[in-house]
Enzyme design. Structure first.
Site, PDB file in Angstrom:
ATOM      1  N   HIS A   1       0.828  -1.193   0.000  1.00 32.12           N
ATOM      2  CA  HIS A   1       0.000   0.000   0.000  1.00 32.12           C
ATOM      3  C   HIS A   1       0.873   1.257   0.000  1.00 32.12           C
ATOM      4  CE1 HIS A   1      -2.659   2.957   2.249  1.00 32.12           C
ATOM      5  NE2 HIS A   1      -3.399   2.630   1.218  1.00 32.12           N
TER       6      HIS A   1
ATOM      7  N   GLU B   1       1.569  -0.567  -5.216  1.00 33.65           N
ATOM      8  CA  GLU B   1       0.500   0.381  -5.525  1.00 33.65           C
ATOM      9  C   GLU B   1       1.022   1.737  -5.978  1.00 33.65           C
ATOM     10  OE1 GLU B   1      -1.732   2.332  -2.468  1.00 33.65           O
ATOM     11  OE2 GLU B   1      -3.571   2.281  -3.629  1.00 33.65           O
TER      12      GLU B   1
ATOM     13  N   ASP C   1      -0.770   5.570  -6.498  1.00 31.47           N
ATOM     14  CA  ASP C   1      -1.869   6.525  -6.591  1.00 31.47           C
ATOM     15  C   ASP C   1      -1.440   7.576  -7.607  1.00 31.47           C
ATOM     16  OD1 ASP C   1      -3.765   5.628  -4.527  1.00 31.47           O
ATOM     17  OD2 ASP C   1      -2.124   6.048  -3.148  1.00 31.47           O
TER      18      ASP C   1
ATOM     19  N   HIS D   1      -0.410  10.398  -3.293  1.00 32.23           N
ATOM     20  CA  HIS D   1      -1.738   9.986  -2.830  1.00 32.23           C
ATOM     21  C   HIS D   1      -2.767  11.102  -2.798  1.00 32.23           C
ATOM     22  CE1 HIS D   1      -4.955   9.219   0.108  1.00 32.23           C
ATOM     23  NE2 HIS D   1      -4.955   8.027  -0.448  1.00 32.23           N
TER      24      HIS D   1
END
Ligand code: CA
Length: 309
Positions: A10, A37, A39, A52
């Protein structure tokens, strides 16, 4: 025997290094994560960067570097800064709030590193490099952040992401990628209007209440998996028994994989006093298909215990 669940790092190994830094992605790969991940948000000059938040101040030195560049709400939006300006910023551990210390005080100290914000392309190239040098394979798990808001700001980031991903070979459902978004309309649009064949993940936030069978059937019409908040599966402890919803079974009945978020050693759900118990419940007992975690090493260790190679 249930299939072995996947570990999604994450925002990288964000329990150990500031989120969405290349260092954190490298550490996550080294810790055995299956997916890393990203974003994705846009800059003023419409470059896509891996970050993010829509605003820069919770995780960078933007206030000190560019005073006076906040909007009326006092916030420094990524979309108001050029890539060159964003490249000049130093990324730090996430702050609890303005003027306060780290949100997770036990994590990487603020003054101990120098980290930048990568573009999506730079990050994919970096991951390709790591795969080549380590011989390990890892998938990517990009999230389209606030696509409707970005369109209001004049940039349509979903199709731009598809174009970049295709250029790097991520084109079909067999490629090692999941593409995630909270906005159902965006996923539907990419699937139906842009011919997206990638595996799509419908994120579902903790305020969604009970996710009905009808909703899951609709999601099954365009997506391959759901990414629900932990609280949509685990409601709390009744004595020593976990109270669970039927979401995982209901999603599986629609053919949807289930990848809940976010598993944090230093931010446990009510009723848990240690991280391993939480991991054991989800990975071994409930049988989710993967988890988003800030601590990929602990999740891979738990999986190794329950799913021997
Ligand atoms: Ca995300």
């Amino acid at each position: 025997m249930k299939p072995r669940p996947i570990v999604i790092a994450h925002r990288g190994a964000s329990g150990y290094l500031p989120e969405h830094t290349l260092a954190g992605k490298a550490l996550a790969l080294g810790m055995g994560a299956d997916y890393l991940e990203q974003d994705v948000v846009a800059t003023k000059d419409h470059e896509l960067v891996v970050f993010h938040d829509l605003t820069l101040e919770p995780m960078t030195d933007v206030q000190a570097r560019y005073p006076g560049r906040a909007r009326a709400d006092g916030r420094f939006y990524c979309i108001d800064f050029s890539l060159e300006e964003i490249r000049s910023l130093n990324v730090v551990e996430r702050r609890a709030a303005e003027g306060q210390g780290s949100r997770y005080p036990g994590r990487f100290p603020e003054a101990a590193g120098h980290f930048g914000i990568p573009t999506l392309e730079e990050e994919i190239r970096f991951i390709e490099g790591l795969m080549r040098s380590t011989g390990r394979h890892v998938g990517i798990y990009p999230e389209i952040k606030s696509p409707a808001w970005h369109r209001e700001q004049g940039v349509d980031i979903g199709p731009m992401m598809l174009e970049i991903l295709a250029r790097f070979g991520y084109r079909t459902a067999n490629d090692p990628i999941f593409l995630q978004c909270f906005e159902a309309e965006e996923l539907q649009r990419l699937r139906r209007e842009h011919g997206c064949q990638l595996r799509l993940v419908q994120l579902i936030d903790s305020n969604s209440g009970n996710v009905s069978a009808g909703t899951l059937a609709r999601i099954g019409g365009y997506a391959n998996a759901i990414g629900p908040a932990i609280s949509l599966i685990y409601r709390g402890m009744a004595g020593s028994m976990a109270t669970l919803t039927s979401l995982v079974d209901d999603a599986h009945a629609e053919g949807l994989a289930v990848h809940p978020y976010t598993f944090r050693k230093d931010d446990l759900p009510a009723g848990f006093s240690d991280f391993d118990s939480l991991l054991n419940l989800f990975l071994a007992q409930i049988g989710v298909d993967g988890i988003f975690t800030d601590f990929p090493d602990l999740a891979t260790a738990c999986i190794a215990r329950h799913f021997p190679a």
